[in-house]
Design a protein around this motif. Structure first.
Motif, PDB file in Angstrom:
ATOM      1  N   MET A  62       0.839  -1.213   0.000  1.00  8.67           N
ATOM      2  CA  MET A  62       0.000   0.000   0.000  1.00  8.67           C
ATOM      3  C   MET A  62       0.868   1.254   0.000  1.00  8.67           C
ATOM      4  O   MET A  62       0.540   2.234  -0.662  1.00  8.67           O
ATOM      5  CB  MET A  62      -0.943   0.006   1.205  1.00  8.67           C
ATOM      6  CG  MET A  62      -2.091  -0.968   1.076  1.00  8.67           C
ATOM      7  SD  MET A  62      -3.088  -0.669  -0.394  1.00  8.67           S
ATOM      8  CE  MET A  62      -3.683   0.977  -0.058  1.00  8.67           C
ATOM      9  N   ALA A  63       1.975   1.214   0.716  1.00 12.84           N
ATOM     10  CA  ALA A  63       2.862   2.377   0.770  1.00 12.84           C
ATOM     11  C   ALA A  63       3.487   2.669  -0.596  1.00 12.84           C
ATOM     12  O   ALA A  63       3.810   3.810  -0.902  1.00 12.84           O
ATOM     13  CB  ALA A  63       3.956   2.146   1.813  1.00 12.84           C
ATOM     14  N   LYS A  64       3.630   1.621  -1.426  1.00 13.95           N
ATOM     15  CA  LYS A  64       4.259   1.789  -2.732  1.00 13.95           C
ATOM     16  C   LYS A  64       3.244   1.843  -3.868  1.00 13.95           C
ATOM     17  O   LYS A  64       3.624   1.855  -5.036  1.00 13.95           O
ATOM     18  CB  LYS A  64       5.218   0.627  -2.996  1.00 13.95           C
ATOM     19  CG  LYS A  64       6.407   0.605  -2.089  1.00 13.95           C
ATOM     20  CD  LYS A  64       7.331  -0.532  -2.458  1.00 13.95           C
ATOM     21  CE  LYS A  64       6.976  -1.733  -1.618  1.00 13.95           C
ATOM     22  NZ  LYS A  64       7.785  -2.893  -1.805  1.00 13.95           N
ATOM     23  N   LYS A  65       1.975   1.862  -3.550  1.00 11.69           N
ATOM     24  CA  LYS A  65       0.917   1.750  -4.556  1.00 11.69           C
ATOM     25  C   LYS A  65       1.123   2.691  -5.751  1.00 11.69           C
ATOM     26  O   LYS A  65       0.975   2.286  -6.903  1.00 11.69           O
ATOM     27  CB  LYS A  65      -0.448   2.026  -3.920  1.00 11.69           C
ATOM     28  CG  LYS A  65      -1.590   1.966  -4.908  1.00 11.69           C
ATOM     29  CD  LYS A  65      -2.917   2.276  -4.264  1.00 11.69           C
ATOM     30  CE  LYS A  65      -3.994   2.233  -5.326  1.00 11.69           C
ATOM     31  NZ  LYS A  65      -5.299   2.569  -4.796  1.00 11.69           N
ATOM     32  N   THR A 106     -10.168  -7.068  -5.407  1.00 14.04           N
ATOM     33  CA  THR A 106     -10.317  -6.228  -4.217  1.00 14.04           C
ATOM     34  C   THR A 106      -8.988  -5.712  -3.661  1.00 14.04           C
ATOM     35  O   THR A 106      -8.991  -4.942  -2.706  1.00 14.04           O
ATOM     36  CB  THR A 106     -11.066  -6.988  -3.100  1.00 14.04           C
ATOM     37  OG1 THR A 106     -10.333  -8.179  -2.776  1.00 14.04           O
ATOM     38  CG2 THR A 106     -12.475  -7.342  -3.540  1.00 14.04           C
ATOM     39  N   ASN A 107      -7.863  -6.116  -4.253  1.00 13.51           N
ATOM     40  CA  ASN A 107      -6.569  -5.661  -3.759  1.00 13.51           C
ATOM     41  C   ASN A 107      -6.356  -4.203  -4.152  1.00 13.51           C
ATOM     42  O   ASN A 107      -6.383  -3.859  -5.330  1.00 13.51           O
ATOM     43  CB  ASN A 107      -5.455  -6.556  -4.322  1.00 13.51           C
ATOM     44  CG  ASN A 107      -4.109  -6.213  -3.731  1.00 13.51           C
ATOM     45  OD1 ASN A 107      -3.554  -5.161  -4.009  1.00 13.51           O
ATOM     46  ND2 ASN A 107      -3.590  -7.102  -2.908  1.00 13.51           N
ATOM     47  N   GLU A 108      -6.130  -3.366  -3.166  1.00 18.15           N
ATOM     48  CA  GLU A 108      -5.976  -1.921  -3.395  1.00 18.15           C
ATOM     49  C   GLU A 108      -4.845  -1.600  -4.370  1.00 18.15           C
ATOM     50  O   GLU A 108      -4.974  -0.717  -5.207  1.00 18.15           O
ATOM     51  CB  GLU A 108      -5.717  -1.196  -2.073  1.00 18.15           C
ATOM     52  CG  GLU A 108      -6.948  -0.925  -1.260  1.00 18.15           C
ATOM     53  CD  GLU A 108      -7.913   0.024  -1.952  1.00 18.15           C
ATOM     54  OE1 GLU A 108      -7.484   1.026  -2.547  1.00 18.15           O
ATOM     55  OE2 GLU A 108      -9.115  -0.254  -1.904  1.00 18.15           O
ATOM     56  N   VAL A 109      -3.730  -2.279  -4.254  1.00 13.48           N
ATOM     57  CA  VAL A 109      -2.571  -2.000  -5.108  1.00 13.48           C
ATOM     58  C   VAL A 109      -2.893  -2.311  -6.562  1.00 13.48           C
ATOM     59  O   VAL A 109      -2.501  -1.574  -7.469  1.00 13.48           O
ATOM     60  CB  VAL A 109      -1.342  -2.801  -4.629  1.00 13.48           C
ATOM     61  CG1 VAL A 109      -0.172  -2.618  -5.572  1.00 13.48           C
ATOM     62  CG2 VAL A 109      -0.965  -2.372  -3.219  1.00 13.48           C
ATOM     63  N   LEU A 110      -3.641  -3.385  -6.786  1.00 15.14           N
ATOM     64  CA  LEU A 110      -3.958  -3.788  -8.157  1.00 15.14           C
ATOM     65  C   LEU A 110      -5.063  -2.942  -8.775  1.00 15.14           C
ATOM     66  O   LEU A 110      -5.326  -3.040  -9.968  1.00 15.14           O
ATOM     67  CB  LEU A 110      -4.310  -5.276  -8.195  1.00 15.14           C
ATOM     68  CG  LEU A 110      -3.152  -6.196  -7.802  1.00 15.14           C
ATOM     69  CD1 LEU A 110      -3.617  -7.641  -7.715  1.00 15.14           C
ATOM     70  CD2 LEU A 110      -1.983  -6.046  -8.770  1.00 15.14           C
ATOM     71  N   ALA A 130      -9.904  -3.938 -13.845  1.00 17.28           N
ATOM     72  CA  ALA A 130     -10.176  -5.273 -13.309  1.00 17.28           C
ATOM     73  C   ALA A 130     -10.357  -6.316 -14.411  1.00 17.28           C
ATOM     74  O   ALA A 130      -9.868  -7.447 -14.281  1.00 17.28           O
ATOM     75  CB  ALA A 130     -11.408  -5.226 -12.410  1.00 17.28           C
ATOM     76  N   ASP A 131     -11.035  -5.958 -15.497  1.00 15.69           N
ATOM     77  CA  ASP A 131     -11.247  -6.919 -16.590  1.00 15.69           C
ATOM     78  C   ASP A 131      -9.928  -7.337 -17.221  1.00 15.69           C
ATOM     79  O   ASP A 131      -9.744  -8.500 -17.585  1.00 15.69           O
ATOM     80  CB  ASP A 131     -12.174  -6.334 -17.660  1.00 15.69           C
ATOM     81  CG  ASP A 131     -13.603  -6.202 -17.189  1.00 15.69           C
ATOM     82  OD1 ASP A 131     -13.961  -6.831 -16.168  1.00 15.69           O
ATOM     83  OD2 ASP A 131     -14.368  -5.473 -17.844  1.00 15.69           O
ATOM     84  N   ASP A 132      -9.010  -6.385 -17.355  1.00 17.67           N
ATOM     85  CA  ASP A 132      -7.695  -6.680 -17.923  1.00 17.67           C
ATOM     86  C   ASP A 132      -6.917  -7.621 -17.000  1.00 17.67           C
ATOM     87  O   ASP A 132      -6.302  -8.590 -17.456  1.00 17.67           O
ATOM     88  CB  ASP A 132      -6.933  -5.366 -18.141  1.00 17.67           C
ATOM     89  CG  ASP A 132      -5.612  -5.568 -18.864  1.00 17.67           C
ATOM     90  OD1 ASP A 132      -5.535  -6.440 -19.745  1.00 17.67           O
ATOM     91  OD2 ASP A 132      -4.660  -4.831 -18.543  1.00 17.67           O
ATOM     92  N   LEU A 133      -6.958  -7.353 -15.702  1.00 22.10           N
ATOM     93  CA  LEU A 133      -6.267  -8.214 -14.741  1.00 22.10           C
ATOM     94  C   LEU A 133      -6.834  -9.628 -14.785  1.00 22.10           C
ATOM     95  O   LEU A 133      -6.082 -10.608 -14.808  1.00 22.10           O
ATOM     96  CB  LEU A 133      -6.398  -7.648 -13.321  1.00 22.10           C
ATOM     97  CG  LEU A 133      -5.691  -6.330 -13.044  1.00 22.10           C
ATOM     98  CD1 LEU A 133      -5.982  -5.875 -11.624  1.00 22.10           C
ATOM     99  CD2 LEU A 133      -4.191  -6.442 -13.276  1.00 22.10           C
TER     100      LEU A 133
END
Length: 151
Positions: free
Chosen positions: A19-22, A62-66, A71-74
């Motif tokens: 999260m710190a490096k998001k 639901t991962n904040e960093v991602l 989302a569809d691409d991931l």
């Protein structure tokens, strides 16, 4: 401290570090390596049941960093990597590890990919030996020492 408690604490710490490096984790190499890592952890035992596939897909969504990525691409990239692994695990593993290795040019991104692997692996409450082994392999692909991540 029990081994699982140490991994749980480690996964929590890694999520905080992520999260710190998001804001620094927005490259295509990080995106691709992260999805390859998620697929590798999901298929660590050589199989992926539908419930596990859904659970990991939900964690990705639901991962904040991602959330830096659509989302569809991931999901598409995750599924493509899973397909490689479920078609032929040995050959797929080589291909997926090559995808993960693309993140090694930026050490912060490489570490974040490993941290995502630990977070995903420990999300079900059991970061098992197969999951630990594939995350350790990913460390080697990224030229990172596994002991840095308690592996």
């Amino acid at each position: 401290m029990a081994l699982w408690d140490r991994f749980k604490e480690s996964a929590s710490t890694m999520q905080t570090q992520l999260m710190a490096k998001k804001n620094d984790l927005k490259s295509g190499a990080f995106r691709d390596a992260s999805m390859a890592m998620c697929a590798l952890v999901a298929a660590a035992d050589g199989t992926v049941d539908p419930a596990e596939r859904q659970r990991v897909a939900q964690l990705i969504a639901t991962n904040e960093v991602l959330r830096n990525f659509p989302a569809d691409d991931l999901r598409r990239r995750f599924e493509e990597n899973l397909d490689k692994l479920t078609t032929d695990f040995g050959f797929g593993r080589v291909s997926v590890l090559q995808e993960i290795a693309k993140a090694k040019k930026k050490p912060a991104e490489a570490r974040a990919v490993i941290q995502i692997g630990v977070v995903i692996g420990g999300a079900d409450g059991d970061f098992d030996k197969d999951e630990q082994a594939v995350v350790r392999e990913a460390c080697y692909a990224l030229d990172l020492p596994p002991h840095e991540f308690d592996l």
